[in-house]
Design a protein around this motif. Structure first.
Motif, PDB file in Angstrom:
ATOM      1  N   LEU A 299       0.829  -1.209   0.000  1.00  9.91           N
ATOM      2  CA  LEU A 299       0.000   0.000   0.000  1.00  9.91           C
ATOM      3  C   LEU A 299       0.864   1.260   0.000  1.00  9.91           C
ATOM      4  O   LEU A 299       0.450   2.293  -0.527  1.00  9.91           O
ATOM      5  CB  LEU A 299      -0.931  -0.001   1.208  1.00  9.91           C
ATOM      6  N   GLY A 300       2.055   1.184   0.567  1.00 10.92           N
ATOM      7  CA  GLY A 300       2.986   2.303   0.466  1.00 10.92           C
ATOM      8  C   GLY A 300       3.398   2.549  -0.970  1.00 10.92           C
ATOM      9  O   GLY A 300       3.527   3.704  -1.410  1.00 10.92           O
ATOM     10  N   CYS A 301       3.613   1.468  -1.716  1.00  9.21           N
ATOM     11  CA  CYS A 301       3.928   1.600  -3.153  1.00  9.21           C
ATOM     12  C   CYS A 301       2.743   2.203  -3.895  1.00  9.21           C
ATOM     13  O   CYS A 301       2.928   3.040  -4.799  1.00  9.21           O
ATOM     14  CB  CYS A 301       4.271   0.230  -3.735  1.00  9.21           C
ATOM     15  N   VAL A 302       1.523   1.796  -3.511  1.00  8.16           N
ATOM     16  CA  VAL A 302       0.319   2.346  -4.142  1.00  8.16           C
ATOM     17  C   VAL A 302       0.195   3.830  -3.847  1.00  8.16           C
ATOM     18  O   VAL A 302      -0.102   4.645  -4.731  1.00  8.16           O
ATOM     19  CB  VAL A 302      -0.938   1.594  -3.654  1.00  8.16           C
ATOM     20  N   ALA A 303       0.411   4.209  -2.588  1.00  8.74           N
ATOM     21  CA  ALA A 303       0.311   5.620  -2.203  1.00  8.74           C
ATOM     22  C   ALA A 303       1.304   6.477  -2.963  1.00  8.74           C
ATOM     23  O   ALA A 303       0.990   7.586  -3.403  1.00  8.74           O
ATOM     24  CB  ALA A 303       0.524   5.764  -0.695  1.00  8.74           C
ATOM     25  N   LEU A 304       2.512   5.955  -3.155  1.00 10.44           N
ATOM     26  CA  LEU A 304       3.534   6.703  -3.886  1.00 10.44           C
ATOM     27  C   LEU A 304       3.191   6.808  -5.362  1.00 10.44           C
ATOM     28  O   LEU A 304       3.339   7.872  -5.971  1.00 10.44           O
ATOM     29  CB  LEU A 304       4.892   6.011  -3.713  1.00 10.44           C
TER      30      LEU A 304
ATOM     31  N   ALA B 210       7.100   5.685 -10.589  1.00  9.58           N
ATOM     32  CA  ALA B 210       7.653   4.331 -10.557  1.00  9.58           C
ATOM     33  C   ALA B 210       8.106   3.975  -9.143  1.00  9.58           C
ATOM     34  O   ALA B 210       8.620   4.823  -8.403  1.00  9.58           O
ATOM     35  CB  ALA B 210       8.830   4.233 -11.519  1.00  9.58           C
ATOM     36  N   THR B 211       7.925   2.726  -8.764  1.00  6.79           N
ATOM     37  CA  THR B 211       8.317   2.279  -7.429  1.00  6.79           C
ATOM     38  C   THR B 211       9.818   2.077  -7.369  1.00  6.79           C
ATOM     39  O   THR B 211      10.375   1.298  -8.147  1.00  6.79           O
ATOM     40  CB  THR B 211       7.619   0.956  -7.082  1.00  6.79           C
TER      41      THR B 211
ATOM     42  N   SER C 214      10.531  -1.900  -3.708  1.00  4.71           N
ATOM     43  CA  SER C 214       9.980  -3.081  -4.380  1.00  4.71           C
ATOM     44  C   SER C 214      10.649  -4.388  -3.936  1.00  4.71           C
ATOM     45  O   SER C 214       9.974  -5.409  -3.777  1.00  4.71           O
ATOM     46  CB  SER C 214      10.097  -2.922  -5.900  1.00  4.71           C
ATOM     47  N   VAL C 215      11.969  -4.365  -3.704  1.00  6.10           N
ATOM     48  CA  VAL C 215      12.668  -5.602  -3.346  1.00  6.10           C
ATOM     49  C   VAL C 215      12.245  -6.124  -1.967  1.00  6.10           C
ATOM     50  O   VAL C 215      11.859  -7.303  -1.837  1.00  6.10           O
ATOM     51  CB  VAL C 215      14.199  -5.417  -3.430  1.00  6.10           C
TER      52      VAL C 215
END
Length: 494
Positions: free
Chosen positions: A353-358, A452-453, A458-459
């Motif tokens: 969800l942090g990746c989604v928020a970003l 982009a994440t 991502s890792v």
């Protein structure tokens, strides 16, 4: 100098020393390097302690060479070593993730403060899991809680301040109840060493002060672990905290609080005092079922994914307490396994969800429409973790629920089997809400140019998503450790 005998002390000292260093150095990159190094060293120590316990049994370490029960003892057994690996492992993954995520969520001048509070929180959680002293548990619980309040308040939304204040009030009430309970136990036993307290309490079992201590400890720890209906602090805390903080706390804080409850119930009071002389079993069963259904029902109607999965966490705590209420090896195994399986799953969800928020600019269901097209890998990861929350075979969540079902069948409680399956269907409903928005709705025009994440996000996220599947296929570490810890607790670890 041989440091191996001092690994229990180093487990706490390393992150504790890192905290003032990050304040003194202040520079973002240097503070990050110090915190990251401390977390990785903590993980290495936790793994070595787990291997030592697996090979040679319980480790007892006397602080300052003062033998227990006169001095403070660090005691590492099957359960505590299992918890150390979980807490240190999550921290080692969340810290590199946070390097990129806080750039968008926390002002640059506060980054060093984030790393300081993070390693302090890590220190407290590790200390709770490793100490064999009752008052030390309270001290470390306050260290982790106070730093968690600050971490939550660092959120960019002004509502994060309210969430932190709400957590502060309820956390302080819980800590007060806990320390009163510990004080009553000290009054009746004359010791603060948990193992010694467990031996001495047999002579005063059933007295009013001991029963009052049991009540105070139960309520105090239940506030910390967000047992329904004492969960009001959790949804706001997880929703408005920075993404890295939500991931870390969701995966560790409530799990360590459950550990404290297990430690007091089985190592101090004893299962006979908890389950035979008081109606604790029925009370826990009732609260567990209430949490499983009420929290899942509330989650279905949430419009923000962070809040939705926060209520899901309350429901999952219900599963853990349900296993505890069975007072059997299978039930306790299910509870301990779910501590790790849900920690890994929910940590992965909040990192996703942090990746989604970003990338999408928010985590509301309206914002994530078409996420399957915009961020297909992230969307797929959320679906995988959602399947784990539902208990689908091949995921970590299935293993936990399988052992819960076995425990219910052992007790001949077929109606509980039905309730566990029914509550899992509610999880399917709130997970479907995300699937519907991500895969069956067209993307919003204002999300055409997504961010982009970064690979630092991502890792670590991918590692936890893979772990969610791996622990559903290979249970040698999770179930193996949990079953041995359960047998130790129920077999008279005192």
């Amino acid at each position: 100098m041989n440091l191996v005998p001092h690994l229990p002390a180093l487990q706490v000292i390393v992150p504790l020393i890192a905290a003032p260093l990050t304040v003194l150095l202040r520079r973002r990159s240097v503070a990050f390097a110090v915190a990251l190094t401390a977390s990785w060293i903590a993980l290495a120590i936790a793994v070595m302690l787990w291997l030592q316990v697996a090979g040679s049994g319980t480790i007892s370490y006397a602080i300052g060479s003062w033998p227990a029960p006169w001095g403070i003892e660090y005691r590492v057994d099957r359960l505590s070593s299992f918890m150390l690996v979980l807490v240190a492992g999550i921290a080692a993954l969340v810290l590199p993730y946070s390097r990129a995520s806080i750039e968008a969520e926390i002002p640059p001048e506060q980054h060093y403060l984030f790393y300081t509070m993070f390693v302090l929180c890590l220190t407290g959680l590790l200390g709770i899991a490793i100490t064999g002293d009752a008052f030390n548990i309270f001290v470390f619980l306050e260290i982790s809680s106070l730093s968690a309040y600050v971490l939550i308040a660092l959120g960019r939304d002004r509502r994060a301040l309210f969430a932190a204040y709400q957590y502060l009030i309820m956390g302080s009430i819980g800590a007060t109840f806990l320390v009163i309970g510990i004080g009553l136990l000290y009054l009746m036993t004359g010791t603060l060493n948990l193992a010694d307290m467990g031996r001495r309490i047999a002579t005063v079992q059933g007295t009013r002060p001991v029963l009052a201590a049991l009540a105070f400890v139960t309520v105090g720890v239940s506030l910390k672990l967000a047992l329904f209906p004492l969960h009001q602090w959790l949804p706001n805390a997880y929703t408005f905290a920075p993404s890295a903080v939500s991931a870390f706390l969701a995966a560790t804080a409530t799990k360590v609080a459950v550990y404290v409850l297990l430690r007091f119930y089985f190592s101090v009071f004893g299962e006979s005092a908890v389950f035979d002389k008081l109606p604790m079993q029925q009370m826990m069963l009732l609260l567990a079922l209430a949490g499983m259904f009420a929290a899942s029902g509330i989650a279905i109607f949430q419009t923000d994914l962070k809040r939705l999965f926060a209520y899901s966490s309350v429901a999952q705590i219900g599963y853990i307490i349900l296993g505890l209420s069975f007072n059997s090896v299978s039930g306790l195994t299910a509870s301990i396994v779910h501590l790790v399986n849900h920690g890994v799953t929910k940590g992965a969800i909040y990192m996703l969800l942090g990746c989604v928020a970003l990338g999408m600019g928010g985590t509301s269901l309206a914002r994530v429409q078409g996420l399957g097209k915009r961020m297909p890998l992230v969307s797929f990861g959320i679906v995988v973790c959602g399947l784990s929350l539902m208990g689908v075979p091949g995921t970590a969540g299935f293993v936990s629920k399988w052992y819960l079902l076995l425990a219910a069948l052992e007790k001949g409680q077929w109606w509980l089997v039905f309730m566990i399956v029914l509550s899992s269907l509610l999880a399917a409903v709130y997970v479907w809400r995300f699937v519907e928005a991500a895969y069956f709705r067209e993307p919003r025009k204002d999300t055409a140019n997504i961010t982009a994440t970064p690979w630092l996000m991502s890792v670590p996220t991918a590692i936890l998503v893979v772990a969610t599947v791996y622990f559903g296929l290979d249970t040698s570490f999770t179930v193996g450790s949990a079953s041995q810890a359960a047998a130790l607790l129920l077999g008279g670890a005192r």
